[in-house]
Enzyme design. Structure first.
Site, short mmCIF file in Angstrom:
data_model
loop_
_atom_site.label_atom_id
_atom_site.label_comp_id
_atom_site.label_asym_id
_atom_site.label_seq_id
_atom_site.Cartn_x
_atom_site.Cartn_y
_atom_site.Cartn_z
N TYR A 160 7.82 -0.10 4.18
CA TYR A 160 6.61 -0.90 3.97
C TYR A 160 6.50 -2.00 5.02
O TYR A 160 5.46 -2.16 5.67
CB TYR A 160 6.63 -1.50 2.57
CG TYR A 160 5.54 -2.50 2.31
CD1 TYR A 160 4.24 -2.09 2.06
CD2 TYR A 160 5.81 -3.87 2.31
CE1 TYR A 160 3.23 -3.02 1.82
CE2 TYR A 160 4.82 -4.80 2.07
CZ TYR A 160 3.53 -4.37 1.83
OH TYR A 160 2.53 -5.30 1.60
N THR A 173 -12.45 -2.10 2.54
CA THR A 173 -11.72 -0.91 2.09
C THR A 173 -10.75 -1.29 0.96
O THR A 173 -10.46 -2.46 0.74
CB THR A 173 -10.93 -0.26 3.25
OG1 THR A 173 -9.79 -1.08 3.58
CG2 THR A 173 -11.80 -0.07 4.47
N GLY A 174 -10.29 -0.27 0.24
CA GLY A 174 -9.36 -0.54 -0.86
C GLY A 174 -9.96 -1.32 -1.99
O GLY A 174 -9.25 -2.02 -2.74
N THR A 205 -1.03 -8.96 -9.29
CA THR A 205 -1.95 -7.88 -9.64
C THR A 205 -1.39 -7.12 -10.85
O THR A 205 -0.18 -7.15 -11.11
CB THR A 205 -2.11 -6.89 -8.47
OG1 THR A 205 -0.85 -6.27 -8.20
CG2 THR A 205 -2.61 -7.61 -7.22
N GLY A 214 -6.45 -4.28 -6.81
CA GLY A 214 -6.54 -5.67 -7.25
C GLY A 214 -7.04 -6.60 -6.16
O GLY A 214 -7.95 -7.42 -6.39
#
Length: 227
Positions: free
Chosen positions: A144, A8-9, A178, A13
């Site tokens: 986060y 996934t994702g 990234t 980056g």
């Protein structure tokens, strides 16, 4: 016979680096994405793009797993890379930021892991992407870091549930080098950051039979890359 993996994702980056690492290792790869397949930049090899997927929806995540399994002829490994970041102080932050971080970092991971827990055959592996901030969080990292700490506890709990039939581990990267991080932190020195390729290598190892005795581990990947 080639092993098969869902990443996934894959448009980000780290996700792209992970996808390329699995392709280089000879895996068949499927990537679920929110948008259309033709909006995904080409990879170095053939990838099955599962389009129109909202991993925040449990039913959609289950459907994505089933579609990927059909496209590849089975699934051996699931790598939960999808997620996001926000920098916000707790004292003047918003409840919406907390909900957003838990939705995109924890719920997407939990939804696909739930599908994989029953859909992977014996000997399969789930690798989640946590964060070093889940261990020690700095200022502005509250929402986060809390969501990534939840990913760590999810990893440990599911590993205990599945008892090694399917191995469940997580990597805990530090700040990665990234394009997005360079744009967001122009004053920082990216030489002190970790290369996505180094994180991808750790994930590839955890997915491999060589890591067959590793289960429920939270693996720090925090050293700056020296290329």
């Amino acid at each position: 016979m080639a092993r098969k993996v869902i990443v996934t994702g894959a448009r980000g980056g780290l996700g792209r680096a992970v996808t390329e690492a699995f392709l280089a290792a000879g895996y068949k790869v499927a990537v679920p994405v929110r948008g259309a397949a033709d909006a995904v930049a080409p990879f170095s090899g053939e990838v099955a793009v599962i389009e129109g997927v909202d991993l925040g929806d449990p039913a959609a995540a289950q459907s994505a797993f089933d579609r990927a399994k059909a496209a590849l002829g089975g699934i051996d490994v699931v790598v939960n890379v999808a997620g996001g970041f926000t920098f916000e102080m707790i004292s003047d932050g918003s409840p919406e930021s907390w909900r957003e971080m838990f939705a995109i970092n924890l719920e997407t991971c939990a939804n696909l892991s739930r599908a994989a827990a029953t859909g992977l055959s014996d000997g399969g592996a789930i690798i989640n992407v946590g964060s070093a901030a889940a261990v020690v969080a700095g200022a502005g990292m509250g929402p986060y870091a809390a969501s990534k700490a939840a990913v760590a506890r999810l990893t440990e709990s599911l590993a205990a549930e599945l008892k090694g039939r399917v191995r469940v581990n997580a990597v805990l990267p530090a700040i990665m080098d990234t394009p997005r991080n360079r744009a967001d932190m122009p004053a920082a020195d990216p030489a002190t950051w970790t290369a996505p390729a180094a994180v991808a290598d750790a994930i590839l190892f955890l997915a491999s039979p060589q890591a067959r005795a590793i289960n429920g581990a939270l693996v720090p990947v925090t050293n700056p890359a020296v290329d």
